[in-house]
Scaffold this motif. Sequence first.
Motif, PDB file in Angstrom:
ATOM      1  N   GLY A   1      -8.875  33.793 -54.909  1.00  0.00           N
ATOM      2  CA  GLY A   1      -8.811  34.861 -53.913  1.00  0.00           C
ATOM      3  C   GLY A   1      -8.137  34.408 -52.627  1.00  0.00           C
ATOM      4  N   MET A   2      -8.379  33.177 -52.218  1.00  0.00           N
ATOM      5  CA  MET A   2      -7.722  32.659 -51.014  1.00  0.00           C
ATOM      6  C   MET A   2      -6.208  32.699 -51.163  1.00  0.00           C
ATOM      7  SD  MET A   2     -10.214  29.434 -50.092  1.00  0.00           S
ATOM      8  CE  MET A   2      -9.080  28.654 -48.952  1.00  0.00           C
ATOM      9  N   ALA A   3      -5.725  32.311 -52.347  1.00  0.00           N
ATOM     10  CA  ALA A   3      -4.277  32.316 -52.574  1.00  0.00           C
ATOM     11  C   ALA A   3      -3.739  33.749 -52.563  1.00  0.00           C
ATOM     12  CB  ALA A   3      -3.948  31.628 -53.894  1.00  0.00           C
ATOM     13  N   LEU A   4      -4.507  34.683 -53.120  1.00  0.00           N
ATOM     14  CA  LEU A   4      -4.067  36.082 -53.112  1.00  0.00           C
ATOM     15  C   LEU A   4      -3.967  36.604 -51.679  1.00  0.00           C
ATOM     16  CD1 LEU A   4      -6.149  37.569 -56.120  1.00  0.00           C
ATOM     17  CD2 LEU A   4      -3.846  36.568 -56.137  1.00  0.00           C
ATOM     18  N   GLU A   5      -4.909  36.205 -50.852  1.00  0.00           N
ATOM     19  CA  GLU A   5      -4.887  36.638 -49.444  1.00  0.00           C
ATOM     20  C   GLU A   5      -3.735  35.982 -48.675  1.00  0.00           C
ATOM     21  OE1 GLU A   5      -8.842  35.657 -48.095  1.00  0.00           O
ATOM     22  OE2 GLU A   5      -9.776  37.253 -49.278  1.00  0.00           O
ATOM     23  N   MET A   6      -3.570  34.665 -48.871  1.00  0.00           N
ATOM     24  CA  MET A   6      -2.519  33.943 -48.134  1.00  0.00           C
ATOM     25  C   MET A   6      -1.130  34.483 -48.439  1.00  0.00           C
ATOM     26  SD  MET A   6      -3.894  30.059 -48.674  1.00  0.00           S
ATOM     27  CE  MET A   6      -2.560  29.174 -47.864  1.00  0.00           C
ATOM     28  N   THR A   7      -0.927  34.944 -49.678  1.00  0.00           N
ATOM     29  CA  THR A   7       0.412  35.423 -50.074  1.00  0.00           C
ATOM     30  C   THR A   7       0.564  36.919 -49.828  1.00  0.00           C
ATOM     31  OG1 THR A   7      -0.464  35.730 -52.305  1.00  0.00           O
ATOM     32  CG2 THR A   7       0.718  33.663 -51.879  1.00  0.00           C
TER      33      THR A   7
ATOM     34  N   LYS B   1      -1.011  39.272 -51.352  1.00  0.00           N
ATOM     35  CA  LYS B   1      -1.298  40.091 -52.528  1.00  0.00           C
ATOM     36  C   LYS B   1      -2.480  41.021 -52.258  1.00  0.00           C
ATOM     37  CE  LYS B   1       1.641  39.179 -55.733  1.00  0.00           C
ATOM     38  NZ  LYS B   1       2.341  40.202 -56.522  1.00  0.00           N
ATOM     39  N   THR B   2      -3.411  40.519 -51.433  1.00  0.00           N
ATOM     40  CA  THR B   2      -4.514  41.391 -50.995  1.00  0.00           C
ATOM     41  C   THR B   2      -4.709  41.159 -49.502  1.00  0.00           C
ATOM     42  OG1 THR B   2      -6.354  39.827 -51.153  1.00  0.00           O
ATOM     43  CG2 THR B   2      -5.717  40.948 -53.193  1.00  0.00           C
ATOM     44  N   ALA B   3      -5.431  42.037 -48.861  1.00  0.00           N
ATOM     45  CA  ALA B   3      -5.793  41.830 -47.463  1.00  0.00           C
ATOM     46  C   ALA B   3      -6.838  40.736 -47.391  1.00  0.00           C
ATOM     47  CB  ALA B   3      -6.353  43.120 -46.876  1.00  0.00           C
ATOM     48  N   TYR B   4      -6.974  40.124 -46.203  1.00  0.00           N
ATOM     49  CA  TYR B   4      -8.016  39.116 -46.031  1.00  0.00           C
ATOM     50  C   TYR B   4      -9.387  39.757 -46.234  1.00  0.00           C
ATOM     51  CZ  TYR B   4      -5.369  34.987 -44.937  1.00  0.00           C
ATOM     52  OH  TYR B   4      -4.577  33.889 -45.062  1.00  0.00           O
ATOM     53  N   GLY B   5     -10.254  39.076 -46.981  1.00  0.00           N
ATOM     54  CA  GLY B   5     -11.575  39.615 -47.261  1.00  0.00           C
ATOM     55  C   GLY B   5     -11.669  40.288 -48.611  1.00  0.00           C
ATOM     56  N   PHE B   6     -10.529  40.502 -49.257  1.00  0.00           N
ATOM     57  CA  PHE B   6     -10.547  41.209 -50.545  1.00  0.00           C
ATOM     58  C   PHE B   6     -10.030  40.365 -51.700  1.00  0.00           C
ATOM     59  CE2 PHE B   6     -10.519  44.386 -47.240  1.00  0.00           C
ATOM     60  CZ  PHE B   6     -11.471  45.315 -47.686  1.00  0.00           C
ATOM     61  N   GLY B   7      -9.695  39.078 -51.423  1.00  0.00           N
ATOM     62  CA  GLY B   7      -9.093  38.231 -52.450  1.00  0.00           C
ATOM     63  C   GLY B   7     -10.029  37.938 -53.609  1.00  0.00           C
ATOM     64  N   ALA B   8     -11.273  37.543 -53.287  1.00  0.00           N
ATOM     65  CA  ALA B   8     -12.203  37.142 -54.349  1.00  0.00           C
ATOM     66  C   ALA B   8     -12.487  38.314 -55.292  1.00  0.00           C
ATOM     67  CB  ALA B   8     -13.503  36.619 -53.731  1.00  0.00           C
ATOM     68  N   GLU B   9     -12.670  39.514 -54.700  1.00  0.00           N
ATOM     69  CA  GLU B   9     -12.942  40.688 -55.522  1.00  0.00           C
ATOM     70  C   GLU B   9     -11.746  41.004 -56.425  1.00  0.00           C
ATOM     71  OE1 GLU B   9     -15.584  42.258 -56.236  1.00  0.00           O
ATOM     72  OE2 GLU B   9     -14.494  43.734 -57.450  1.00  0.00           O
ATOM     73  N   ALA B  10     -10.523  40.841 -55.858  1.00  0.00           N
ATOM     74  CA  ALA B  10      -9.318  41.106 -56.661  1.00  0.00           C
ATOM     75  C   ALA B  10      -9.207  40.099 -57.801  1.00  0.00           C
ATOM     76  CB  ALA B  10      -8.075  41.048 -55.770  1.00  0.00           C
ATOM     77  N   ALA B  11      -9.545  38.849 -57.498  1.00  0.00           N
ATOM     78  CA  ALA B  11      -9.507  37.817 -58.541  1.00  0.00           C
ATOM     79  C   ALA B  11     -10.516  38.135 -59.627  1.00  0.00           C
ATOM     80  CB  ALA B  11      -9.803  36.452 -57.912  1.00  0.00           C
ATOM     81  N   MET B  12     -11.720  38.534 -59.197  1.00  0.00           N
ATOM     82  CA  MET B  12     -12.766  38.903 -60.149  1.00  0.00           C
ATOM     83  C   MET B  12     -12.286  40.043 -61.052  1.00  0.00           C
ATOM     84  SD  MET B  12     -16.048  38.183 -60.807  1.00  0.00           S
ATOM     85  CE  MET B  12     -17.182  37.915 -59.432  1.00  0.00           C
ATOM     86  N   GLU B  13     -11.606  41.008 -60.478  1.00  0.00           N
ATOM     87  CA  GLU B  13     -11.127  42.158 -61.233  1.00  0.00           C
ATOM     88  C   GLU B  13     -10.105  41.732 -62.299  1.00  0.00           C
ATOM     89  OE1 GLU B  13     -12.303  45.010 -61.509  1.00  0.00           O
ATOM     90  OE2 GLU B  13     -10.699  45.846 -62.778  1.00  0.00           O
TER      91      GLU B  13
END
Lengths: 508, 508
Positions: B360-366, B368-380
Amino acid sequence: MILTSSLVDIATVIVLLHADDARQIGVREGDRVTIFNTPKGTSVRAPVVITETLISPGHVTISSGVNKRLQITDGDSVEIRASSRPASIEFIRKKMDGGRLSREETAQIVEDMTKEVLSPSEITAYITAAYINGLDMDEVESLTREMVASGDRLTFNTRPIVDKHSIGGVPGNKITLLVVPVIAASGLLIPKTSSRAITGAGGTADLMEALAPVTFTVQEIQQMTLKAGGVIVWGGATNIAPADDMIITYEYPLKIDARGQMLASIMAKKMAVGSDTCVIDIPVGPGTKIPDEAEGRVLAGELIELGRRLGIRVECAITYGGAPVGRNIGVNLEVAEALRILEGDTGPNSLMQKSVALAGMALEMTGKTAYGFGAEAAMELIRNGKALAKMKEIIAVQGGDPKITSSDLVFGSNVFDVPAPNDGYVVAVKNRELINIARTAGSPADHGAGLHLHKKPGEAVKKGEPILTIYAERGWRLQRAIEEARVSMPVVVEGMLLDRVPPVRRVA
Amino acid sequence: MILTSSLVDIATVIVLLHADDARQIGVREGDRVTIFNTPKGTSVRAPVVITETLISPGHVTISSGVNKRLQITDGDSVEIRASSRPASIEFIRKKMDGGRLSREETAQIVEDMTKEVLSPSEITAYITAAYINGLDMDEVESLTREMVASGDRLTFNTRPIVDKHSIGGVPGNKITLLVVPVIAASGLLIPKTSSRAITGAGGTADLMEALAPVTFTVQEIQQMTLKAGGVIVWGGATNIAPADDMIITYEYPLKIDARGQMLASIMAKKMAVGSDTCVIDIPVGPGTKIPDEAEGRVLAGELIELGRRLGIRVECAITYGGAPVGRNIGVNLEVAEALRILEGDTGPNSLMQKSVALAGMALEMTGKTAYGFGAEAAMELIRNGKALAKMKEIIAVQGGDPKITSSDLVFGSNVFDVPAPNDGYVVAVKNRELINIARTAGSPADHGAGLHLHKKPGEAVKKGEPILTIYAERGWRLQRAIEEARVSMPVVVEGMLLDRVPPVRRVA
């Protein structure tokens, strides 16, 4: 040089495993394995080197350095097991982390070093850590005692046993050839072990070899000393303090000479030959190991304290090291210069003065003379011919020809006089450059090679007069040495350009 | 293990000279010579080893390590000349003396290290000096850049390129097997190189090898990444930052992991694969490399700053490292545990939580998601099966069988349940002891070996209930692992004796 190559035995300790087998055994590069030669009941513990390409799985390559203890025949099956890390690595880590090593910890390091359980890299880590973090006097004492314990010792039943040491760096320092016969002529015992040239133009062992063999066991050294009163032999041929030799070997590529290890190295050799009275020559000044007198006094204090702990009475002479001792550099040139003094050439010179001063200190320390009368007594032993007679006795006991005289020593027939570039006074000579010229001329391998310094600091010189004569056994070596003298200008005459960057070829 | 011995080739760089020839050439042990193979026009510069006994004068022994560049045939004549010391030794001395190295000086050291102009001892002296005196951030940056320059690089034309790293020390840390497919499934590129087990029970490369080949060139890694979005390969098979591998090899016997070199090592691998976005997992706590959170934050700050200098955006996750990640340790056990999560086993557990947090951190840094939503997106991406599909794609592109499922992974058939010694709560698990048991059971060489931890800290346990199950492929390995578990008691139940010195065999 043209040599014939062969791809065979290696003296270093090496065990080479395939990566697959290493993984099965559970070892990585640098880990220890124990190799068992079950039929012979031998085993060796050594670090492994791991390869993916050089050997196939199921095979192990073992160097001669390992096999001298394992004694397998090529093709034998051997068992290999992972072995624990030597405890001494923890102690090396402790030194790296700034800790102080106990006597037991130093003992373990020295033992694992001499048994080659530690790899060269691990020994280097110890030396580097000791260099950076330093050793205190307790650690130096432990190291000295363990160096002594690592090898053979001389044990005399009489006292005193005298020894003498010079901190290196000064060219032409042949005083041992005078100090030893003078001390032996006084009735004292002096079993002197010396080194060969390392970076110099000739070590004392190289010089003595022009007069007699220098390679002996400790038993032979002891017997010869009892017979002749003194010897001048090569320490490197003995098994005296081998741990010290190892440390010096590993220090060498890094060109370090850590103080603690230097103190231990000097005093271990004295203690191992059974000395209880030791005179140490500390040359100071530009181009030596010790930059000034103040530093020399600090070193002297450390040597005296270490000696006290080891039961050796030490006195130090702080001497002038800014110019060569005497005027000759190179094996036969130096030996001839020393013999001429023993033969009666008593004209004033630095070699004579320094030798009788050092020998005189030993005569005073042992009570042979009162304090203040040692140098004069030493001089008298030279004047009355007793030192020469003793030197011939020493040469004979070591298997040389006692009838040799200074005129028997042949200098290289390729000779060149370097002329003074202008009128003036010599203001400096460059020690390192003089050594390099002598080495380029062929010293110490070519006994006839070297140089004679006509002018020393303070002496007047006229333009065109020789300031330096170079001798070589081979013409091409003379040419190279002349070239080097022209570039490096080792004798500085007032008014001359002191240096030039980059160096240019100029006709001196 | 029984192996066949042979006294032949040695991979190490060795040139062995007789002492007489060495004196003629003017070299001592550790000095460099250059060897010329004139007919082939090749030459090699290497340190010499000197012997008095192993070879005769006129001969030189050359190891395969030297001959790979020299290419002589046994018996050829070669010319040998003294060669100057590498300049890098001066720079190593400078570091020993507490100096700061310039970019050029570090570059010279790294170059001479990788070209094997420096001996193992000299490389160790550099590592030891850098360990004791430390490297500042400028020096670390230089070292990192030179490590990268020493080998091959991946060059992508697109951005971002994501990478992920875990500071080691925690058993069962198989999160890469989840993080990589999640990130690749999001559309990002992640060319992940991993290591094999060093002192652990299985590195990520060991785990991935249960699913697909892991040995590729950098060209292949680049192509596969562009095709599948991600790869999990073995970094050791590439020529990425070879200078780093050398430093690690020389650090290993001393068991040091100097901070500056660790920072350079981590970031050089990221920079060399072309990464611009990097997530770093820093496990802290007892039994890990970083003792507490405060230390973890310092390390994070250093990694972020080094990344900034190198043009890599770094964010760090300080994670709990006091217990294994997930419950399985050992190759097939860990792979099965990771695959089960991708296959839909979404029950709460530390492996799942940690993996989606990092991804999720990588998704947020790039972005791909807003900050705070990376882990949930990864889980999905795990829930909807996209991560599993991506993992199969990665397995396929690396040459494995994409139809593999978690139930295809076979565990060792020799099994033992370690029972709880009494009722209570698990208050601690000992990471190092768990790893040792898994290794004793055969991991990572035996893919089916390892262990499953039934109880983790905070969980209740009844006397006799299994707290640990050990799996081994071989019966004798299981017996040894059981013995080890009995002695080391890796799972501490409240009320139990915590440790006993010296250890005794007790029935757990």
